[in-house]
Design a protein around this motif. Structure first.
Motif, PDB file in Angstrom:
ATOM      1  N   ALA A 200       0.664  -1.467   0.179  1.00  0.00           N
ATOM      2  CA  ALA A 200       0.407  -0.446   0.072  1.00  0.00           C
ATOM      3  C   ALA A 200       0.587   0.706   0.022  1.00  0.00           C
ATOM      4  O   ALA A 200       2.024   1.559   0.475  1.00  0.00           O
ATOM      5  N   PHE A 201       0.142   2.321  -0.157  1.00  0.00           N
ATOM      6  CA  PHE A 201       0.804   3.491  -0.448  1.00  0.00           C
ATOM      7  C   PHE A 201       1.207   3.859   0.607  1.00  0.00           C
ATOM      8  O   PHE A 201       0.593   3.673   1.939  1.00  0.00           O
ATOM      9  N   PRO A 202       2.855   4.154   0.880  1.00  0.00           N
ATOM     10  CA  PRO A 202       2.695   4.301   2.737  1.00  0.00           C
ATOM     11  C   PRO A 202       2.657   5.668   3.743  1.00  0.00           C
ATOM     12  O   PRO A 202       2.801   6.164   4.597  1.00  0.00           O
ATOM     13  N   HIS A 203       1.797   6.618   2.532  1.00  0.00           N
ATOM     14  CA  HIS A 203       1.567   8.073   3.504  1.00  0.00           C
ATOM     15  C   HIS A 203       0.254   8.360   3.403  1.00  0.00           C
ATOM     16  O   HIS A 203      -0.287   8.736   2.823  1.00  0.00           O
ATOM     17  N   PRO A 204      -0.203   9.220   3.965  1.00  0.00           N
ATOM     18  CA  PRO A 204      -1.779  10.117   3.959  1.00  0.00           C
ATOM     19  C   PRO A 204      -2.055  10.100   2.392  1.00  0.00           C
ATOM     20  O   PRO A 204      -1.449  11.085   1.812  1.00  0.00           O
ATOM     21  N   ALA A 205      -3.275  10.005   2.023  1.00  0.00           N
ATOM     22  CA  ALA A 205      -3.269  10.072   0.777  1.00  0.00           C
ATOM     23  C   ALA A 205      -4.367  10.848  -0.091  1.00  0.00           C
ATOM     24  O   ALA A 205      -5.152  11.654  -0.727  1.00  0.00           O
ATOM     25  N   ASP A 206      -4.971  11.246   1.738  1.00  0.00           N
ATOM     26  CA  ASP A 206      -6.069  11.844   0.977  1.00  0.00           C
ATOM     27  C   ASP A 206      -6.779  13.320   0.963  1.00  0.00           C
ATOM     28  O   ASP A 206      -7.614  13.508  -0.489  1.00  0.00           O
ATOM     29  N   ALA A 207      -5.384  14.266   0.792  1.00  0.00           N
ATOM     30  CA  ALA A 207      -5.436  15.018  -0.292  1.00  0.00           C
ATOM     31  C   ALA A 207      -5.072  14.429  -1.913  1.00  0.00           C
ATOM     32  O   ALA A 207      -5.278  15.860  -2.325  1.00  0.00           O
ATOM     33  N   PHE A 208      -4.843  13.181  -1.935  1.00  0.00           N
ATOM     34  CA  PHE A 208      -4.785  13.621  -3.836  1.00  0.00           C
ATOM     35  C   PHE A 208      -5.956  12.518  -4.031  1.00  0.00           C
ATOM     36  O   PHE A 208      -5.236  11.812  -4.698  1.00  0.00           O
ATOM     37  N   ASP A 209      -6.735  12.849  -3.425  1.00  0.00           N
ATOM     38  CA  ASP A 209      -8.315  12.693  -3.966  1.00  0.00           C
ATOM     39  C   ASP A 209      -8.556  13.258  -4.947  1.00  0.00           C
ATOM     40  O   ASP A 209      -9.226  14.522  -4.619  1.00  0.00           O
ATOM     41  N   TYR A 210      -8.909  12.955  -6.683  1.00  0.00           N
ATOM     42  CA  TYR A 210      -9.003  13.516  -7.559  1.00  0.00           C
ATOM     43  C   TYR A 210     -10.454  13.184  -8.105  1.00  0.00           C
ATOM     44  O   TYR A 210     -10.988  13.117  -8.937  1.00  0.00           O
TER      45      TYR A 210
END
Length: 260
Positions: A6-16
């Motif tokens: 899994a991508f190991p960082h927070p990804a909420d900001a990258f939801d397009y």
């Protein structure tokens, strides 16, 4: 296919989701000049890529059966292999797959900028994985250079291709020296730095352009340019990521600083 990490960082900001992708497309693709995809399937592949769902991006991109979908799949697999795969054999296998798919795509979609770029990127990373010396012996350097040249012939403002060409010159010189590099491969320190500088001119917000420039300076000059390289790493670590790849670039820059 096994389940990828899994991508190991927070990804909420990258939801397009929805029209967010269109609104941010120009910024997200300033580096690779990928055109806006006209079909929903390719757009979904790019959304998965940008949020770090790399395995799903590959599946969606291949299913789309378009140039853009293929580019999304190949970029997702390459970034995953670059940053999230530790096993060297697995890494090489993933890059080989991308190189093979991208080579087919260059024939099927000859005007697709990133079919050519992804071919070069995967070959370049594969070459690093097997060692630059072996890559030179196998003639991979010429294939990589040809695909990068084709990329720039289609889009001369392709910043990521300029970064890759900067690395191409630096790594060959680092392996065979300036004289042999110049006579045999046509590479030079000046050309390397010029490509890195052009990339930063085109993409001033880029962490990876700075990281690769720093790596190139250390390859070309060693500790003589350590201050310049450190400054570039520091600037890269301070960049604000807009998607998963950029977050991985920034994290890598921070790790390089912590190792010093």
């Amino acid at each position: 296919m096994s389940t990828w990490k899994a991508f190991p960082h927070p990804a909420d900001a990258f939801d397009y989701d929805g029209d967010k992708l269109w609104k941010h497309w120009e910024r997200l693709h300033a580096g690779d000049q990928e055109p806006w995809p006209e079909d929903d399937a390719s757009r979904e592949a790019w959304r998965a890529y940008h949020r770090g769902d790399f395995q799903n991006a590959v599946a969606l991109g291949l299913k789309a059966e378009t140039a853009s979908g293929m580019n999304a799949a190949n970029k997702a697999q390459s970034i995953y292999a670059t940053y999230l795969v530790d096993d060297e054999d697995e890494k090489k296998e993933l890059f080989e797959e991308v190189a093979d798919r991208a080579e087919v795509a260059t024939k099927e979609y000859p005007d697709s900028i990133n079919a050519h770029y992804q071919h070069a990127y995967a070959l370049g990373r594969y070459s690093q994985a097997i060692s630059i010396a072996k890559a030179l012996t196998q003639g991979l350097a010429g294939k990589c250079k040809a695909s990068l040249d084709k990329t720039l012939s289609l889009a001369d403002n392709h910043a990521e291709a300029h970064v890759a060409l900067g690395a191409y010159h630096a790594e060959i010189i680092g392996k065979v020296g300036s004289m042999v590099g110049s006579l045999t491969y046509g590479v030079s320190k000046d050309a390397s730095e010029a490509h890195y500088e052009k990339a930063l001119e085109l993409l001033p917000h880029s962490a990876i352009a700075r990281v690769e420039y720093a790596n190139g300076l250390l390859t070309l000059y060693g500790n003589k340019r350590i201050k310049d390289a450190t400054k570039l790493y520091e600037e890269a670590a301070a960049c604000e990521p807009m998607d998963a790849m950029e977050a991985l670039d920034v994290a890598f820059a921070k790790s390089e600083l912590s190792d010093d």
